[in-house]
Design a protein around this motif. Sequence first.
Motif, PDB file in Angstrom:
ATOM      1  N   ALA B 116     -17.694  14.118  16.348  1.00 57.58           N
ATOM      2  CA  ALA B 116     -18.350  13.232  17.311  1.00 57.58           C
ATOM      3  C   ALA B 116     -17.659  13.301  18.674  1.00 57.58           C
ATOM      4  N   ILE B 117     -16.344  13.181  18.676  1.00 56.58           N
ATOM      5  CA  ILE B 117     -15.643  13.191  19.965  1.00 56.58           C
ATOM      6  C   ILE B 117     -15.576  14.602  20.539  1.00 56.58           C
ATOM      7  N   GLY B 118     -15.103  15.536  19.718  1.00 56.39           N
ATOM      8  CA  GLY B 118     -14.855  16.887  20.201  1.00 56.39           C
ATOM      9  C   GLY B 118     -16.108  17.593  20.670  1.00 56.39           C
ATOM     10  N   THR B 120     -19.055  16.279  21.504  1.00 58.11           N
ATOM     11  CA  THR B 120     -19.638  15.641  22.686  1.00 58.11           C
ATOM     12  C   THR B 120     -18.921  16.092  23.951  1.00 58.11           C
ATOM     13  N   LEU B 121     -17.600  16.001  23.924  1.00 59.70           N
ATOM     14  CA  LEU B 121     -16.857  16.381  25.128  1.00 59.70           C
ATOM     15  C   LEU B 121     -17.002  17.871  25.411  1.00 59.70           C
ATOM     16  N   GLY B 122     -17.026  18.694  24.348  1.00 58.54           N
ATOM     17  CA  GLY B 122     -17.179  20.134  24.541  1.00 58.54           C
ATOM     18  C   GLY B 122     -18.514  20.463  25.184  1.00 58.54           C
ATOM     19  N   LEU B 123     -19.574  19.804  24.700  1.00 60.02           N
ATOM     20  CA  LEU B 123     -20.907  20.022  25.263  1.00 60.02           C
ATOM     21  C   LEU B 123     -20.942  19.634  26.728  1.00 60.02           C
ATOM     22  N   ILE B 124     -20.454  18.428  27.004  1.00 59.06           N
ATOM     23  CA  ILE B 124     -20.472  17.948  28.386  1.00 59.06           C
ATOM     24  C   ILE B 124     -19.649  18.875  29.273  1.00 59.06           C
ATOM     25  N   SER B 125     -18.452  19.196  28.786  1.00 63.71           N
ATOM     26  CA  SER B 125     -17.544  20.013  29.575  1.00 63.71           C
ATOM     27  C   SER B 125     -18.151  21.375  29.878  1.00 63.71           C
ATOM     28  N   ILE B 171      -8.500  10.608  13.586  1.00 64.60           N
ATOM     29  CA  ILE B 171      -9.591  10.908  14.518  1.00 64.60           C
ATOM     30  C   ILE B 171      -9.053  11.200  15.914  1.00 64.60           C
ATOM     31  N   VAL B 172      -8.140  10.367  16.407  1.00 63.84           N
ATOM     32  CA  VAL B 172      -7.710  10.593  17.793  1.00 63.84           C
ATOM     33  C   VAL B 172      -6.817  11.818  17.936  1.00 63.84           C
ATOM     34  N   THR B 173      -6.233  12.311  16.854  1.00 61.38           N
ATOM     35  CA  THR B 173      -5.362  13.462  17.038  1.00 61.38           C
ATOM     36  C   THR B 173      -6.068  14.797  16.851  1.00 61.38           C
ATOM     37  N   ALA B 176      -9.373  17.697  19.709  1.00 63.37           N
ATOM     38  CA  ALA B 176      -9.230  18.540  20.901  1.00 63.37           C
ATOM     39  C   ALA B 176      -9.619  19.994  20.645  1.00 63.37           C
ATOM     40  N   GLY B 177      -9.313  20.501  19.439  1.00 63.00           N
ATOM     41  CA  GLY B 177      -9.655  21.890  19.128  1.00 63.00           C
ATOM     42  C   GLY B 177     -11.160  22.126  19.223  1.00 63.00           C
ATOM     43  N   TYR B 178     -11.948  21.169  18.708  1.00 61.63           N
ATOM     44  CA  TYR B 178     -13.404  21.296  18.778  1.00 61.63           C
ATOM     45  C   TYR B 178     -13.850  21.399  20.235  1.00 61.63           C
TER      46      TYR B 178
END
Lengths: 305, 303
Positions: B116-118, B120-125, B171-173, B176-178
């Motif tokens: 969910a986090i990785g 989303t941020l990867g897509l946006i980035s 989850i928070v750690t 980032a790889g994704y």
Amino acid sequence: MANYIIRRIFFGFISMFAVVTVVFFLGRTGVDPVSLFVPIDARADDVEYVRKRLGLDKPVYVQYGVYLSGIVQGDFGKSMRWGSPVQEVAFPRLLATLQLVWLSGIIILGVAIPVGVYSAVYRGKAFDTFGKAFALFGQSAPTFWIGLMLIILFAVVWHVLPAGGRGDFRNLILPAFTLGIFGMAAITRLTRSSMLNVLDSDFVKMLRAKGVPERTVLWRHALKNAALPVLTLAGLQMVGLMLGAVVTETVFSWPGLGRLAVEAVFARDYAMVQFIVLMGSFLFITVNLVVDVLYAYLDPRIRYT
Amino acid sequence: MKNLFAGGRTQAAVAPSLPVARRRFRFSSLMQVPYIPMFIIVVFMIVAVFGSVFSPYDPGLPNLRSTYRPPFWQEGGSTNFLLGTDNLGRDMFSRLILGARVSLIVIAVGIPGHIAIGVTLGLISGYMGRGVDTLIQRVVDVYLAFPTILLALALIPVLGPGMKSILIIIIVTGWAGYARIIRAEVLSVKSRDFVALAKVAGASELRIMLNHILPQVVNTILVISTLQVGSVIIFEASLSFLGIGTQPPLSSWGQILSDGRQFVSTAWWIAFFPGICIVLLCLSANLLGDWVRDKLDPRLRQL
């Protein structure tokens, strides 16, 4: 090159600053910060006393300023549990960890590089399969479990090595080996694939055609060219070792930094936790920087802008 | 003589000791479909979900009349307690089943959390580029550079130990790889024609990201997440082993191991079996992950 180094150092500082800030504010959000420094059953007036003494009654931005200026002057706060400045408690522990990490690094390179090289040479043969199985196992088995199994075998069943604690050289063997297993697996795999690439190249064929002894081809020529990625990973693994130390030191009751971190968490000594996290990050960022620069230095083909 | 033919083509003349292509092929074809790892994972999931059905005893119930019973094949053991009992007389087999459930929860919450986090941020980035991209990637840099166990140590005093904190920490750690890999994928996907066509057709940015780009990176997500399962399990086990993870009466494998640590000289089985469970599950997950990667996205080889 000089520009690149300066830029990297600059980014290193930024990362370090970010870490300091995050760690500071982590301790100030969600919970009453004083609760991180006192036992759960502390009396209310003791809590207020601690709050005053630590300056936690002031606004957060003032605390942050005080904390930052303290760090710049080398004052990282006082440990509540040990009663002295955190760095005084932490440095002897850091030395114990370094002792372990140092031996572990030697074991890793001493095992991983020969195994990796011969796995590449005998690709697909029994030796390679064995190496592969070993690497897979090393990456799938938790360090602490391997440590415990080694204790059962060597200390309980065979009585040849001590189960833990710090003493002479024999106390170092089991923890250093345990700590090294994960890195060993990773570096073996990388040495193998890197050697495979090099062994396939024209200059190796040329050397062989010239009649250079196989041993010289492998160890003097091929390994030198295969060493670059291995070096990078080894540098990163050294720091990984310091972190794996947290678990390994607990298994073997080794009085190192990792053990200290866990003790500090249990003792609710946030100043100490903070300091160890900062020190770990500092080491990590520094080693990363050194490895990158070394890489550029060793391989002139790499150009940085 | 097939092998002479296969090996002799180019390299045998130069150096007979060089690897022969045929061998490697045979080895990999043996590993083509990892039936055993799949079987282990299926068994694990069944046990984790329907654990209480198989569990012969209440895993948390002490029974002081039967402490330190060894596994059944050892002298003094009985088939009443298949894998023995611990210092409080709790049945090891039942505790391990409960541990499987904890591990499954950790995977089932942790991996989707990372995604969910990785993602989303990867897509946006990747899609937005420019300032947003730089900002997100710098944060990812710091995250990837920051040793996870340190972050966990910094978070534990704040969150307090327990299952919920473990899930948050995992989850928070791990996301980032994704973000890094998905961003790279998106960069290559977004320059393809169908994205431009979607844009011309007037699709909104959100729609392009979700309906056109996301399906293209699903394979990659699948590959990363299978490969991550092992490390998530080991991470949870490590935290629990240190005593800052799950707390009694819940028992995760790492925690049982940690209990068993005090008894290695008298009752080896307490520490042995949870470790075997972790190794089997991680090994299976890693083998399965390798296979999924080779099938779906061989470019991710270096992972």
